[in-house]
Design a protein around this motif. Sequence first.
Motif, short mmCIF file in Angstrom:
data_model
loop_
_atom_site.label_atom_id
_atom_site.label_comp_id
_atom_site.label_asym_id
_atom_site.label_seq_id
_atom_site.Cartn_x
_atom_site.Cartn_y
_atom_site.Cartn_z
N VAL A 348 0.82 -1.22 0.00
CA VAL A 348 0.00 0.00 0.00
C VAL A 348 0.85 1.27 0.00
O VAL A 348 0.31 2.37 -0.04
CB VAL A 348 -0.97 0.02 1.20
CG1 VAL A 348 -1.83 -1.22 1.21
CG2 VAL A 348 -0.22 0.16 2.52
N LEU A 349 2.18 1.12 0.05
CA LEU A 349 3.04 2.31 0.02
C LEU A 349 3.11 2.86 -1.40
O LEU A 349 3.39 2.12 -2.35
CB LEU A 349 4.46 1.96 0.50
CG LEU A 349 4.61 1.55 1.96
CD1 LEU A 349 6.06 1.16 2.24
CD2 LEU A 349 4.20 2.67 2.89
N PRO A 350 2.87 4.15 -1.57
CA PRO A 350 2.93 4.73 -2.91
C PRO A 350 4.38 4.90 -3.37
O PRO A 350 5.28 5.10 -2.55
CB PRO A 350 2.26 6.09 -2.73
CG PRO A 350 2.57 6.46 -1.30
CD PRO A 350 2.53 5.15 -0.54
N LEU A 351 4.60 4.79 -4.66
CA LEU A 351 5.92 5.11 -5.18
C LEU A 351 6.12 6.61 -5.08
O LEU A 351 5.17 7.39 -5.22
CB LEU A 351 6.04 4.67 -6.64
CG LEU A 351 6.04 3.16 -6.90
CD1 LEU A 351 6.13 2.89 -8.40
CD2 LEU A 351 7.21 2.49 -6.19
N PRO A 352 7.35 7.06 -4.83
CA PRO A 352 7.60 8.51 -4.78
C PRO A 352 7.34 9.12 -6.15
O PRO A 352 7.32 8.42 -7.17
CB PRO A 352 9.08 8.60 -4.38
CG PRO A 352 9.66 7.29 -4.78
CD PRO A 352 8.57 6.28 -4.62
N SER A 353 7.16 10.41 -6.17
CA SER A 353 6.91 11.09 -7.44
C SER A 353 8.10 10.88 -8.37
O SER A 353 9.23 10.65 -7.94
CB SER A 353 6.71 12.59 -7.20
OG SER A 353 7.91 13.18 -6.73
N THR A 354 7.84 10.95 -9.66
CA THR A 354 8.89 10.74 -10.65
C THR A 354 10.04 11.71 -10.44
O THR A 354 11.22 11.36 -10.53
CB THR A 354 8.33 10.92 -12.07
OG1 THR A 354 7.25 10.02 -12.25
CG2 THR A 354 9.40 10.65 -13.11
N GLN A 355 9.71 12.94 -10.11
CA GLN A 355 10.75 13.95 -9.90
C GLN A 355 11.64 13.58 -8.72
O GLN A 355 12.86 13.66 -8.79
CB GLN A 355 10.12 15.32 -9.67
CG GLN A 355 11.15 16.44 -9.49
CD GLN A 355 10.47 17.79 -9.31
OE1 GLN A 355 9.25 17.88 -9.32
NE2 GLN A 355 11.26 18.83 -9.17
N THR A 356 11.01 13.13 -7.62
CA THR A 356 11.77 12.77 -6.43
C THR A 356 12.62 11.54 -6.67
O THR A 356 13.79 11.47 -6.31
CB THR A 356 10.82 12.50 -5.24
OG1 THR A 356 10.07 13.68 -5.00
CG2 THR A 356 11.60 12.13 -4.00
N ALA A 357 12.01 10.52 -7.32
CA ALA A 357 12.71 9.25 -7.50
C ALA A 357 13.89 9.36 -8.44
O ALA A 357 14.89 8.67 -8.29
CB ALA A 357 11.73 8.20 -8.03
N SER A 358 13.78 10.25 -9.45
CA SER A 358 14.84 10.33 -10.44
C SER A 358 15.84 11.44 -10.15
O SER A 358 16.78 11.64 -10.90
CB SER A 358 14.22 10.55 -11.83
OG SER A 358 13.49 11.77 -11.86
#
Length: 396
Positions: A348-358
């Motif tokens: 149920v944990l969301p993936l971080p935003s694309t900007q944060t993750a990359s």
Amino acid sequence: MITHANLFSQLEAFPERVALDAGCRMASILPLSHLFEITGGLLYPFAAGAAVHYIPSRRGPDIVRVLAEQRITHMIAVPQLLTLMGRGLEQQLAAAMPAPIHKALNALAPRLPLALRHTLFAPVHRKIGGKLHLLLSGGAALPLESQRLWERLGVRVLQGYGASECSPVIALGTADGSTPDGSVGRPLRNVNVRLSPEGELLVNGPNVMRGYWQDPERTAEVIQDGWYATGDLATRDDAGNLFLTGRAKELIVLPSGMNVWPQDVEDALRAQPAVADAVVLAVPTAGGGANLHAYLLPAGPSNLGQDPVTIVRSANRHLAQHQRLANATWWPEVDFPRTALGKVRRTVLPLPSTQTASAPSSAVVDDDLVTQAIAGVARVPGPPDDRTLGDLGLDS
């Protein structure tokens, strides 16, 4: 479907690992809807003539009050609770004496028998009744440092391992201290285990359930020829002690083909003073690669001001190249979503935003010795600031 015979098989095996009698007082804090608490915290104490005292909530004051008033000797708990309690006692101890004395006591304690350690830290034990000498941990992996902290204080900690389908205990450590660090101990005497070719732990014995209620198809998926497939990957030493390496479903397979067990990375993060807990996720990148991202819980409110990249850089020094994190962020809530037994609900944990993750992490670039060596020989600068090896689908 768990039968009375399933439960009775557990009661027959428990005394060899945890001896209870009429002088023992067990504290119960886990939900009685879970088999771990029913068998270990209710049926077995009653069968042995021990008393069971119920803690009304998971609030610190309620726990300490019941431990002190009832002079509790045994307690079953989940790793999260044991970690928080241990840290609280350690902080009180550190505040009560000069730092050099505290350091000297901690260095001396591991060389002493368990009973003498209990005496050495008597002021702390008086706060919790003075009689607590055995803790049983289950439901999730117990951080090694939490176990060592309690045993340094003179309280033996046994890790148990099981599944509801197995009534639930499969393996348990021994109270004599012979169980190796990081192991959940040997299988109970009436429980048989073996490893599949893929390393999955299979269980057979009188503790294995009859099946799922009115669901023969699902039952057939997990029980074949009487062997229950746990879904957990494990290894065994020569003495038969089990070491869990992770859930098969939680293994992260990077685009490079390298495997990462989240727990290994999370343990490196928990070892950082600013981090109370961590969860690692694989985040796909636009280039077809994947970055490892961590959500962090702070050890205290003041730690929220620390840059997560600093924590990542420190943790990465203790990890193999393919295990290294690209970034981390503080989890915005007080705790991760968990099951009743304290396991993090990863799904149920969301993936971080694309900007944060990359976002580029200097922790990865600075620590990447292979990249530095190649760039030096080729006489070219390293990767651009907006790219990581993970973005390119590469590693060492």
